[in-house]
Design an enzyme around this catalytic site. Structure first.
Site, mmCIF file in Angstrom:
data_model
loop_
_atom_site.group_PDB
_atom_site.id
_atom_site.type_symbol
_atom_site.label_atom_id
_atom_site.label_comp_id
_atom_site.label_asym_id
_atom_site.label_seq_id
_atom_site.Cartn_x
_atom_site.Cartn_y
_atom_site.Cartn_z
ATOM 1 N N TYR A 49 -73.740 21.834 -10.425
ATOM 2 C CA TYR A 49 -74.104 20.923 -11.520
ATOM 3 C C TYR A 49 -73.089 19.786 -11.588
ATOM 4 C CZ TYR A 49 -76.628 19.987 -15.894
ATOM 5 O OH TYR A 49 -77.428 19.429 -16.853
ATOM 6 N N SER A 149 -92.363 25.053 -18.407
ATOM 7 C CA SER A 149 -90.906 25.161 -18.609
ATOM 8 C C SER A 149 -90.587 25.043 -20.097
ATOM 9 C CB SER A 149 -90.199 24.027 -17.856
ATOM 10 O OG SER A 149 -90.546 22.783 -18.462
ATOM 11 N N ARG A 171 -97.812 24.983 -11.285
ATOM 12 C CA ARG A 171 -98.062 25.486 -9.927
ATOM 13 C C ARG A 171 -99.119 26.572 -9.985
ATOM 14 N NH1 ARG A 171 -92.382 27.264 -7.517
ATOM 15 N NH2 ARG A 171 -92.124 28.029 -9.631
ATOM 16 N N ARG A 173 -100.677 30.100 -9.348
ATOM 17 C CA ARG A 173 -99.982 31.391 -9.381
ATOM 18 C C ARG A 173 -101.001 32.492 -9.616
ATOM 19 N NH1 ARG A 173 -95.883 30.287 -13.487
ATOM 20 N NH2 ARG A 173 -96.130 28.180 -12.705
#
Length: 330
Positions: A49, A149, A171, A173
């Protein structure tokens, strides 16, 4: 939860007993209540980071605690108040700590503890990216990837409260129908997969809502190129994350013929820039707490984990397709 070197979190993070330092005049003794494990926390421990605390360090940038005691010069806080970090790098994965008063922000204690514990990063990011780049009005639309998210869930709810439509990209899935149902329940207008972004059926969506003026990207790679196709001319794409670890790919034609703008956003930088502007910070926190009280903004889907099971929580937070945030109960 302490780490003395960078590396894989489950290997380098250890549970250690430390003395709480003596309380200085401007310090606040805090009993931590709950703290989430965010992707940025993992990146900090891995050493990748942009902002790294000096080692050894305590993990965690976010969480909520209760004030136990204050130094004699502390004016804004008193025992019983709830506080969250005013900035990144506090080290929230601990049961207790003594912190300088200016490193803490008071939050109302009448909101759910999981909402308070997850307030300072994702909802603030969602609030800022919706407010600071395009002046959106009710009826306008926004497109975002990684819609499941923590930021994505907050964007859906804040946009809904403002009357702004959301097109949410996830996405593909195994449990896709379940995820779609969950995001629709939060207030999503449309949920599509990355593959669907390329299909002609996308045109059907824009029969009922306008093309978005704002795209929110925290993935990178192909996903961004596909989202850009659907952006209005002169629209803005804001990148606040890069989960695919691939660059943002933009066709030259998008710049020349549609004059799209690409911007970046980092909540930590926003806080630095507004360190002297407490009114902006207070207004944002106030607006978010109002939404929480009205039931218009909830904590992200969470799994509550006792502190001693931290290793399992760290491992779970790094698995793909996990739509539940790990929260350490302290």
């Amino acid at each position: 939860l302490l780490y003395e070197r960078h590396g894989e979190p489950a290997a380098v993070v250890q549970l250690k007993d430390l003395e709480v330092p003596k309380l200085g005049d401007c310090d606040v003794h805090v009993k931590m209540l709950a703290a989430p494990i965010n992707p940025a926390d993992i990146n900090v421990i891995q050493g990748t980071y942009p902002l790294l605390p000096p080692l050894p360090a305590v993990g965690g940038n976010e969480g909520v605690g209760e004030v136990l005691e204050v130094g004699r010069r502390v004016t804004a806080l008193k025992p019983g108040d709830w506080v969250i970090p005013a900035d990144a790098g506090l080290g929230t994965w601990r049961t207790q700590g003594a912190f300088p008063e200016e490193m803490l922000l008071k939050v109302p204690s009448d909101i759910p503890v999981l909402c308070a514990a997850t307030l300072s990063v994702n909802p603030c990011t969602a609030f800022r990216v919706l407010a600071d780049f395009e002046s959106l009005a009710p009826g306008d639309s926004v497109i975002q990837n990684a819609a499941n998210s923590g930021v994505g869930q907050a964007v859906i709810q804040i946009a809904r409260a403002l009357g702004i439509k959301t097109i949410n990209v996830v996405r593909d899935r195994p449990d896709l129908p379940k995820l779609v149902e969950r995001l629709m329940a939060l207030g999503a207008d449309h949920v599509v997969t990355e593959e669907m972004l390329r299909k002609p059926e996308m045109k059907d969506i824009f029969k009922s809502i306008p093309r978005p003026r704002l795209a929110l990207n925290c993935v990178g790679g192909k996903s961004t190129t596909e989202m850009l196709r659907h952006l209005q001319p002169k629209g803005t794409m804001v990148t606040y994350g890069g989960m695919a670890k691939q660059p943002v790919m933009v066709p030259v034609s998008a710049f020349i013929f549609r004059d799209v703008r690409l911007r970046g956003f980092w909540m930590t930088q926003w806080r630095k820039d507004h360190a002297q502007d407490q009114e902006s910070v207070a207004a944002m926190m106030d607006a978010l707490c109002q939404l929480i009280r009205r039931g218009q903004l909830t904590a992200p889907a969470c799994t509550e984990v006792p502190l001693q099971d931290y290793r399992a929580a760290l491992e779970a937070s790094m698995k793909p397709f996990v739509s539940s945030k790990q929260i350490l109960l302290l």
